[in-house]
Design an enzyme around this catalytic site. Structure first.
Site, PDB file in Angstrom:
ATOM      1  N   CYS A 172     -35.780 -10.269 -43.392  1.00 11.29           N
ATOM      2  CA  CYS A 172     -36.266  -9.392 -42.325  1.00 11.29           C
ATOM      3  C   CYS A 172     -36.136  -7.918 -42.671  1.00 11.29           C
ATOM      4  CB  CYS A 172     -35.556  -9.709 -41.013  1.00 11.29           C
ATOM      5  SG  CYS A 172     -33.775  -9.425 -41.007  1.00 11.29           S
ATOM      6  N   HIS A 218     -30.881  -8.993 -37.052  1.00  9.03           N
ATOM      7  CA  HIS A 218     -32.299  -9.198 -37.333  1.00  9.03           C
ATOM      8  C   HIS A 218     -33.073  -7.915 -37.040  1.00  9.03           C
ATOM      9  CE1 HIS A 218     -35.784 -11.670 -38.138  1.00  9.03           C
ATOM     10  NE2 HIS A 218     -36.333 -11.402 -36.971  1.00  9.03           N
ATOM     11  N   HIS A 230     -42.220  -9.992 -38.507  1.00  7.61           N
ATOM     12  CA  HIS A 230     -40.860 -10.105 -39.039  1.00  7.61           C
ATOM     13  C   HIS A 230     -40.794 -11.294 -39.984  1.00  7.61           C
ATOM     14  CE1 HIS A 230     -39.475 -13.192 -35.764  1.00  7.61           C
ATOM     15  NE2 HIS A 230     -40.790 -13.130 -35.784  1.00  7.61           N
TER      16      HIS A 230
END
Length: 304
Positions: A172, A218, A230
């Site tokens: 990510c 994240h 993502h």
């Protein structure tokens, strides 16, 4: 001592062991500072964006005059380097998107001769490369945001790889890093806001395309219209996908929207960005003002 990556990819590990966690990747032509070297073939390096890790010495060479040379950046997912300017000639190496090489002479008939960091020279198709921006190009904010979005979208479908930053696999924070790297802006490598780097917290309502969405461990890149891209390890996604913040959308992920704790933006640009954020100490940025409660997460790539 400054070193340059001479392999297509140079994994950085959390410890001097091939069994250790892969925390980052350096790509061919990227430079780093050699901090320690051991007879086992391992060395500890610090990247230009102030990230440290352990690498294999055979992937690195003394930088020499490499830093001062004009370079081009691979824009295609991969670029073959051939022995001759002929498609049937032997492949000397294959470089991933984001790798750097030095052009030699002028391009002709769609071919460019290039030099690799290990001294080899070969030929590659001009269309696979673009300018390497060490600082943001002189374009409008809107154009720079659009460029970051375009780069992020170019990784769509890439498999998830913890610590990855290439079309072979990307995590990510690797995805958001590369999206802005192509714009001459160097984000912090992990999925969190850190003082001394370009991304700073903004109100959720102020989000625009190219801004960053922060979740526990994240990070995602905002596309506009409540959609974001993502890299996720979630079963069924397993890589770079697009999801929505809108509960009415079919690709809405409630588990992420409910945990969204900050939005970050590189605008207004406070400095040139690129490889050189100001040499400030790495101090964690409290996002309490944004969330209403201080919280911070230190998970590297994140697999959410």
């Amino acid at each position: 001592m400054e070193v340059v990556v001479s392999a297509p990819l140079c994994p950085l590990y959390a410890a001097a062991s091939a069994g250790a966690e892969r925390s980052d990747e350096l790509l061919c032509g990227w430079t780093a500072e050699l901090l320690e070297e051991f007879s086992t073939g391992w060395c500890r390096v610090r990247t230009k964006y102030r990230y440290e890790g352990w690498a294999r010495r055979e992937h690195l060479r003394p930088a020499g005059d490499w830093t001062g040379r004009n370079k081009r950046l691979v824009r295609a997912p991969f670029a073959d380097v051939l022995a001759r300017p002929e498609v049937e000639s032997p492949v000397l190496d294959t470089l991933p998107r984001g790798a750097l090489a030095a052009p030699v002479g002028e391009a002709g008939e769609g071919w460019q001769k290039i030099a690799l960091p290990d001294g080899r020279e070969g030929y590659t198709k001009c269309s696979l490369w673009e300018d390497d921006y060490k600082t943001p190009p002189a374009v409008s904010e809107e154009a720079l945001r659009a460029r970051a979005v375009e780069v992020a979208l170019s990784y769509q479908g890439t498999q998830y790889r913890w610590g990855g930053k290439s079309p072979l696999g990307i995590d990510c924070s690797g995805l958001t890093f590369m999206a802005w790297f192509f714009c001459g802006v160097s984000l912090y490598r992990d999925a969190r806001l850190v003082d001394g780097f370009p991304a700073r917290p903004i109100p959720f309502e102020a989000r625009k395309p190219g801004d960053l969405l922060y979740f526990p461990g994240h990070i995602a890149l905002y596309l506009g219209n409540d959609r974001y891209i993502h890299s996720t390890a979630r079963a069924g996604s397993d890589g770079v996908v697009i999801n929505s913040l809108d509960p009415a959308a079919p690709d809405y992920r409630a588990d992420l929207r409910e945990k969204l704790y900050a939005v970050g933006s590189v605008f207004p640009l406070a400095w040139g960005g690129g490889w050189g954020p100001p040499p400030l100490p790495l101090v964690r940025l409290s996002v309490g003002a944004v969330l209403g409660a201080a919280s911070s997460f230190v998970i590297s790539g994140g697999g959410t």
